[in-house]
Design an enzyme around this catalytic site. Structure first.
Site, mmCIF file in Angstrom:
data_model
loop_
_atom_site.group_PDB
_atom_site.id
_atom_site.type_symbol
_atom_site.label_atom_id
_atom_site.label_comp_id
_atom_site.label_asym_id
_atom_site.label_seq_id
_atom_site.Cartn_x
_atom_site.Cartn_y
_atom_site.Cartn_z
ATOM 1 C CB SER A 163 29.062 42.900 34.338
ATOM 2 O OG SER A 163 30.264 42.624 33.658
ATOM 3 C CG ASP B 297 34.460 48.154 36.998
ATOM 4 O OD1 ASP B 297 35.350 47.281 36.991
ATOM 5 O OD2 ASP B 297 33.459 48.127 36.250
ATOM 6 C CG HIS C 136 32.516 44.943 37.589
ATOM 7 N ND1 HIS C 136 32.359 45.695 36.447
ATOM 8 C CD2 HIS C 136 31.948 43.734 37.311
ATOM 9 C CE1 HIS C 136 31.730 44.981 35.524
ATOM 10 N NE2 HIS C 136 31.473 43.787 36.029
#
Length: 492
Positions: A198, A413, A465
């Site tokens: 991320s 994601d 994710h």
């Protein structure tokens, strides 16, 4: 993921992008930091950080350590870590630093106890379960709560929290490493990798650049200090703001989250390469419509049911950052979206790490004067003071320096979608070494992979994710392949 709030949308979300100057890798000289009050712990006394009696911990044969490492004595700034030795041959196996993003989210709460650590938080935060796919099967794993203000990491100087940004974070993380190796000198010669997901898509290459530059400077200056950095591993990473935003929108449209009309408006009115994009009200309103649709599902895993009443999800979608705010920055900045996966496990982690017996066992507090631990610090997130708009130039520098770079992407994601990563990597215009192909684990297609000169990119089929949450077995196999430098199998 600054201290920028733009009209309308900048407070509706907060996010992938900012547009500040591209930071130059800071040169940080490693000097030994002496102990200061809270915690009173010698850097060399790693045995004092040995974790014993962690509530609910399964029996294991490896050792693990947790505690604080000072990074600024004068300001009383210290960072919290949790280190797991490899399950076997810890002196021989690589050392991997794992970072989660946000900015403002905990690698202990996410990486260590929801994804790749050996102990996964149990339902309702009552204890821990052993993770059979823990990455310390293959390497020594070091989890760092970074920057200060995240998790248990702290500063006794309030002005430090106003400085938090990419540059500050990279400097502190490097100082942490210098001092951590003083605590654990037996790992100084281990091959070293930095990994994360991320917003750590910014942290990881930025820290790698600082390590790389300081290694070169130390060599020129005759210093013997050297961190044996060999490469970086990035999962669903924020990489280049313009490409990330375009991929975010295109993914939402191609996966039927938004209408054709919304997509057309964004395509026509939003120039994600421009600093002025967020002054366009029509663009802002259309991007807000994307967020409105994602509000109804789990943006981090678009085919997963949401956790009703989850505190992390509520704080993301319903907090002030999602409402209009009277503060307008003099320099218009793009909005940001919080990074990190937010299933119900977030709440369980919050319960677990706020227990007095847990904090005492992890040397986070004395068990009486408790720390208020949260999985993500929204103040850090909302007041971030500098983000590199693109780390692609750092990629180019590290590739030229011979470092290994692998990037992977869970393909369900919506937060940092596979399209965003493909757009970013395509902007590098690297020569293709091995054409797009499936890769396999346990005789099934786990995803697709392409090798470039100096970089490997892979997808994980059906993962969100936080890929290891969804595909623990294949992600461990992929991690092992990364450490070996040999791509995963091209056939069953």
């Amino acid at each position: 993921m600054d201290n920028y709030q733009t009209k309308n949308i900048s407070n509706l979300l907060t996010s992938l992008c900012f547009t500040t100057l591209l930071i130059l890798a800071p040169v940080v000289i490693c000097t030994r930091q002496h102990r200061f009050d809270s915690p009173k712990r010698s850097l060399l006394a790693n045995e004092q950080d040995l974790v014993t009696g962690l509530p609910g911990q399964p029996d294991v044969s490896f050792r693990h350590y947790a505690g604080y490492v000072p990074v600024d004595e004068s300001n009383g700034r210290a960072m919290f870590y949790w280190f797991f030795e490899a399950m076997d041959l810890p002196k021989e196996k690589p050392l991997v630093l794992w970072l989660n993003g946000g900015p403002g989210c905990s690698s202990v709460g996410y990486g260590a106890t929801q994804e790749i650590g050996p102990f996964l938080v149990d339902t309702n935060g009552n204890g821990l379960n052993f993770n059979p796919y823990a990455w310390n099967k293959e390497a020594n794993m070091l989890f760092l709560e970074s920057p200060v203000g995240v998790g248990f990491s702290y500063s006794n100087t309030s002005s430090d929290y106003q400085k938090l940004g990419d540059d500050f974070t990279a400097r502190d993380a490097y100082t942490f490493l210098c001092n951590w190796f003083e605590k654990f000198p037996e790992h100084k010669e281990n091959t070293f990798y930095i990994a994360g997901e991320s917003y750590a898509g910014k942290y990881v290459p930025e820290l790698a650049e600082v390590v790389y530059d300081n290694n070169n400077n130390n060599k020129k200056n005759g210093s013997s200090f050297h961190i044996n950095l060999k490469g970086i591993l990035l999962g669903n990473p924020e990489t280049s703001d313009a490409e990330d935003w375009r991929g975010w929108v295109d993914y939402a449209w191609s996966h039927a989250v938004i209408s054709d009309e919304t997509h057309r408006i964004i395509t026509r009115t939003c120039n994600f390469s421009s600093d002025n994009t967020w002054s366009n009200d029509e663009c802002n309103e259309a991007v807000a419509e994307v967020l409105k649709q994602y509000h109804e599902i789990d943006i981090y895993s678009i085919y997963t049911s949401v956790c009703i009443g989850d505190s992390a999800r509520s704080s993301y979608f319903d907090s002030a950052q999602f409402k209009t705010n009277s503060r307008i920055s003099s320099k218009r900045m793009p909005p940001r979206l919080m990074g990190g996966y937010d299933p119900c496990l977030d709440d369980y982690a919050r319960v677990f790490y706020n227990r007095a017996d847990v904090q005492k066992s992890l040397h986070a507090s004395d068990g009486v004067n408790l720390k208020n631990w949260s999985i993500c610090n929204m103040e850090i997130f909302n007041n971030w003071t500098g983000s590199n708009p693109s780390v692609l130039p750092i990629y180019e520098k590290l590739i030229a320096g011979g470092l290994r770079i692998w990037v992977y992407s869970g393909d369900t994601d919506g937060r940092v979608p596979v399209l965003a990563t493909r757009y970013s990597l395509n902007a590098l215009e690297l020569p293709i070494k091995t054409a797009w192909r499936p890769w396999y684990h346990e005789k099934q297609v786990s995803g697709w992979l392409q090798e470039y000169e100096g970089l490997t990119f892979a997808t994980f089929r059906g993962a969100g994710h936080a890929v290891p949450c969804f595909k623990p077995s294949s992600s461990l196999a992929f991690f092992s392949a990364f450490l070996s430098g040999v791509p995963p199998p091209p056939s069953r």
